[in-house]
Design an enzyme around this catalytic site. Structure first.
Site, PDB file in Angstrom:
ATOM      1  N   ARG A 106       1.078  -1.473  -0.299  1.00 59.53           N
ATOM      2  CA  ARG A 106      -0.174  -0.017   0.178  1.00 59.53           C
ATOM      3  C   ARG A 106       0.910   1.457   0.105  1.00 59.53           C
ATOM      4  O   ARG A 106       1.910   1.672   0.963  1.00 59.53           O
ATOM      5  CB  ARG A 106      -0.590  -0.149   1.197  1.00 59.53           C
ATOM      6  CG  ARG A 106      -1.883   1.349   1.620  1.00 59.53           C
ATOM      7  CD  ARG A 106      -2.507   1.413   2.484  1.00 59.53           C
ATOM      8  NE  ARG A 106      -3.873   0.098   2.009  1.00 59.53           N
ATOM      9  CZ  ARG A 106      -5.398   1.411   2.000  1.00 59.53           C
ATOM     10  NH1 ARG A 106      -5.825   1.912   3.398  1.00 59.53           N
ATOM     11  NH2 ARG A 106      -6.216   0.212   1.819  1.00 59.53           N
ATOM     12  N   HIS A 133      -7.565   0.747  -6.288  1.00 58.90           N
ATOM     13  CA  HIS A 133      -7.504  -0.231  -5.147  1.00 58.90           C
ATOM     14  C   HIS A 133      -8.137  -1.591  -5.442  1.00 58.90           C
ATOM     15  O   HIS A 133      -9.813  -1.405  -5.605  1.00 58.90           O
ATOM     16  CB  HIS A 133      -8.023   0.358  -4.113  1.00 58.90           C
ATOM     17  CG  HIS A 133      -8.290   0.186  -2.778  1.00 58.90           C
ATOM     18  ND1 HIS A 133      -7.247  -0.897  -2.426  1.00 58.90           N
ATOM     19  CD2 HIS A 133      -9.216   0.425  -1.324  1.00 58.90           C
ATOM     20  CE1 HIS A 133      -7.664  -1.455  -1.487  1.00 58.90           C
ATOM     21  NE2 HIS A 133      -9.467  -0.198  -0.958  1.00 58.90           N
ATOM     22  N   GLN A 136     -10.334  -4.220  -3.312  1.00 54.55           N
ATOM     23  CA  GLN A 136     -11.184  -3.327  -2.689  1.00 54.55           C
ATOM     24  C   GLN A 136     -13.069  -4.313  -3.509  1.00 54.55           C
ATOM     25  O   GLN A 136     -13.493  -4.582  -3.335  1.00 54.55           O
ATOM     26  CB  GLN A 136     -11.478  -1.922  -2.540  1.00 54.55           C
ATOM     27  CG  GLN A 136     -13.089  -1.592  -2.511  1.00 54.55           C
ATOM     28  CD  GLN A 136     -13.415  -1.772  -0.926  1.00 54.55           C
ATOM     29  OE1 GLN A 136     -11.800  -1.429  -0.311  1.00 54.55           O
ATOM     30  NE2 GLN A 136     -14.155  -2.488  -0.299  1.00 54.55           N
ATOM     31  N   ASP A 224     -17.175   7.673  -1.777  1.00 54.04           N
ATOM     32  CA  ASP A 224     -15.718   7.739  -1.691  1.00 54.04           C
ATOM     33  C   ASP A 224     -15.673   8.822  -0.861  1.00 54.04           C
ATOM     34  O   ASP A 224     -16.399  10.063  -0.909  1.00 54.04           O
ATOM     35  CB  ASP A 224     -14.350   6.580  -2.103  1.00 54.04           C
ATOM     36  CG  ASP A 224     -13.339   6.594  -1.632  1.00 54.04           C
ATOM     37  OD1 ASP A 224     -13.413   6.489   0.283  1.00 54.04           O
ATOM     38  OD2 ASP A 224     -12.154   6.624  -2.226  1.00 54.04           O
ATOM     39  N   CYS A 264     -16.424   2.251   0.516  1.00 58.93           N
ATOM     40  CA  CYS A 264     -14.685   1.537   1.080  1.00 58.93           C
ATOM     41  C   CYS A 264     -14.257   1.694   2.484  1.00 58.93           C
ATOM     42  O   CYS A 264     -13.597   0.627   2.790  1.00 58.93           O
ATOM     43  CB  CYS A 264     -14.096   1.312  -0.447  1.00 58.93           C
ATOM     44  SG  CYS A 264     -12.870   3.463  -0.125  1.00 58.93           S
ATOM     45  N   ARG A 292     -13.375  -8.045   2.678  1.00 57.84           N
ATOM     46  CA  ARG A 292     -12.247  -7.935   2.333  1.00 57.84           C
ATOM     47  C   ARG A 292     -11.383  -9.377   2.657  1.00 57.84           C
ATOM     48  O   ARG A 292     -10.236  -9.797   1.448  1.00 57.84           O
ATOM     49  CB  ARG A 292     -11.474  -6.809   2.407  1.00 57.84           C
ATOM     50  CG  ARG A 292     -12.455  -5.627   1.997  1.00 57.84           C
ATOM     51  CD  ARG A 292     -11.354  -5.074   0.698  1.00 57.84           C
ATOM     52  NE  ARG A 292     -10.675  -5.266   1.024  1.00 57.84           N
ATOM     53  CZ  ARG A 292      -9.127  -4.249   0.859  1.00 57.84           C
ATOM     54  NH1 ARG A 292     -10.228  -2.966   2.057  1.00 57.84           N
ATOM     55  NH2 ARG A 292      -8.579  -4.181   1.379  1.00 57.84           N
TER      56      ARG A 292
HETATM   57  N1  NVA Z   1     -10.003   7.159  -1.507  1.00 52.79           N
HETATM   58  C1  NVA Z   1      -8.771   6.464  -0.158  1.00 52.79           C
HETATM   59  C2  NVA Z   1      -9.654   4.918  -0.205  1.00 52.79           C
HETATM   60  C3  NVA Z   1      -8.901   4.593   1.759  1.00 52.79           C
HETATM   61  C4  NVA Z   1      -9.661   3.144   0.971  1.00 52.79           C
HETATM   62  C5  NVA Z   1      -7.813   6.928  -0.210  1.00 52.79           C
HETATM   63  O1  NVA Z   1      -6.930   6.389  -1.050  1.00 52.79           O
HETATM   64  O2  NVA Z   1      -7.606   7.153   0.787  1.00 52.79           O
HETATM   65  N1   CP Z   2     -10.926   0.113   2.160  1.00 51.06           N
HETATM   66  C1   CP Z   2      -9.638   0.127   3.349  1.00 51.06           C
HETATM   67  O1   CP Z   2      -9.059  -0.644   2.455  1.00 51.06           O
HETATM   68  O2   CP Z   2      -9.770   0.475   4.448  1.00 51.06           O
HETATM   69  P1   CP Z   2      -8.591   0.701   4.991  1.00 51.06           P
HETATM   70  O3   CP Z   2      -7.909   1.816   4.773  1.00 51.06           O
HETATM   71  O4   CP Z   2      -8.729   0.425   6.328  1.00 51.06           O
HETATM   72  O5   CP Z   2      -7.604  -0.451   4.661  1.00 51.06           O
END
Ligand code: NVA
Ligand code: CP
Length: 307
Positions: A106, A133, A136, A224, A264, A292
């Protein structure tokens, strides 16, 4: 000849058949877990989890998932690894992949994950970049299938930022065959290259001029946060731009009566979604979060050649 390594950097890395098999296997693994049936298909395998950003669902699901499959997961936070101190990605990839069986990453820049995969001797999983992502969407499609059956031919409405989740819904429309309606505020559109590539692969995607137009005929409405990780300082300016993009009861009333709501998570109630929608009857966000775990266990089996 060296066998080809399967990576999962975007949904376009798997065929529609493979993606549907992963979803179905996720449903099977969920049942096994609930029934207390052991399934140690990855016994003796190790997953390295590299995190440059915060996480709750992703970390807990991958770490627990590896444990349930009989394997082991290592949490590597950038602040405590040499990667975080500037060791080149290609060197880190060679070294880490020489000791583990899979790597999950990540991070911010999608190119970092691509570079890591290029130099890795084991499968690499994208667990969120600024661009996409994909894990997800596996969980989200699994959740739709559990509640409504096949998603192919259905309509999904994306409301809000043209961000990593929007891009993965775009890629998912190629892989899973749903129509995608997108409504984003001016200045926050989805990436043109992602859109063009998906359309060239046959995706049915409509760019709509309002949230109301996008949710017309939708079987699933999803959104989101307005400011993603790394965009915190833009929060105030984004709140103004996204104001009329909140998914609330009034907006949901334009979608199909049996439309589901997904997010998500983490969510900001009162911003991108109202409390009555996310905590209401059409919302399946808790199943989505739990899935997930199950979908990613299936993904890891697939990448390790077990599925
Ligand atoms: N769009 C959000 C998704 C988090 C799971 C981010 O990148 O922070
Ligand atoms: N939806 C998701 O990826 O959540 P986290 O940021 O908590 O991993």
């Amino acid at each position: 000849m060296k066998p080809t390594i399967k990576h999962f950097l975007t949904l376009l890395d798997v065929s529609p058949e493979e993606a549907n098999n992963i979803v179905q296997r996720g449903i099977t693994l969920k049942a096994k877990q609930k029934n207390g049936e052991a399934h140690p298909t990855l016994a003796g395998k190790a997953l390295a989890m590299i995190f440059d950003k915060a996480s709750t669902r992703t970390r807990v699901s991958f770490e627990t998932g590896m444990f349930q499959l009989g394997g082991h997961a290592l949490f590597l936070h950038s602040g405590t690894t040499q990667l975080g101190r500037g060791e080149p990605v290609e060197d880190s990839a060679r070294v880490i992949s020489s000791m583990v069986d899979m790597v999950m990453i990540r991070t911010f820049d999608h190119a970092m994950v691509e570079k890591f995969a290029e130099f890795s001797s084991v499968p690499v999983i994208n667990a969120l970049t600024d661009l996409t992502h994909p894990c997800q969407i596996l969980a989200d499609v699994m959740t739709f299938v559990e509640h409504r059956g096949a998603i192919q031919g259905k309509t999904v409405a994306w409301i809000g930022d043209g961000n990593n989740m929007a891009h993965s819904w775009i890629n998912g429309s190629v892989t899973f065959g749903y129509t995608l309606n997108i409504a984003t505020p001016d200045g926050y559109a989805v990436d043109e290259d992602v859109l063009t590539l998906a359309r060239s692969k046959g995706a049915k995607i409509n760019i709509c001029s309002s949230p109301q137009e996008a949710v017309q005929g939708a079987d699933l409405v999803t959104t989101d946060v307005w400011a993603s990780m790394g965009q915190e300082e833009e929060q105030k300016i984004r709140e103004a731009a996204f104001k009329v993009y909140q998914v609330n009861t009034a907006l949901m009333s334009h979608a199909n009566d049996d439309a589901l709501f997904m997010h998500c998570l983490p969510a900001h109630r009162g911003e991108e979604v109202s409390s009555d929608v996310i905590d209401g009857k059409q919302s399946v966000v808790w199943d989505e979060a739990e899935n997930r775990l199950h979908a990613q266990k299936a993904l890891m089996e697939f990448l390790m050649g077990v599925l």
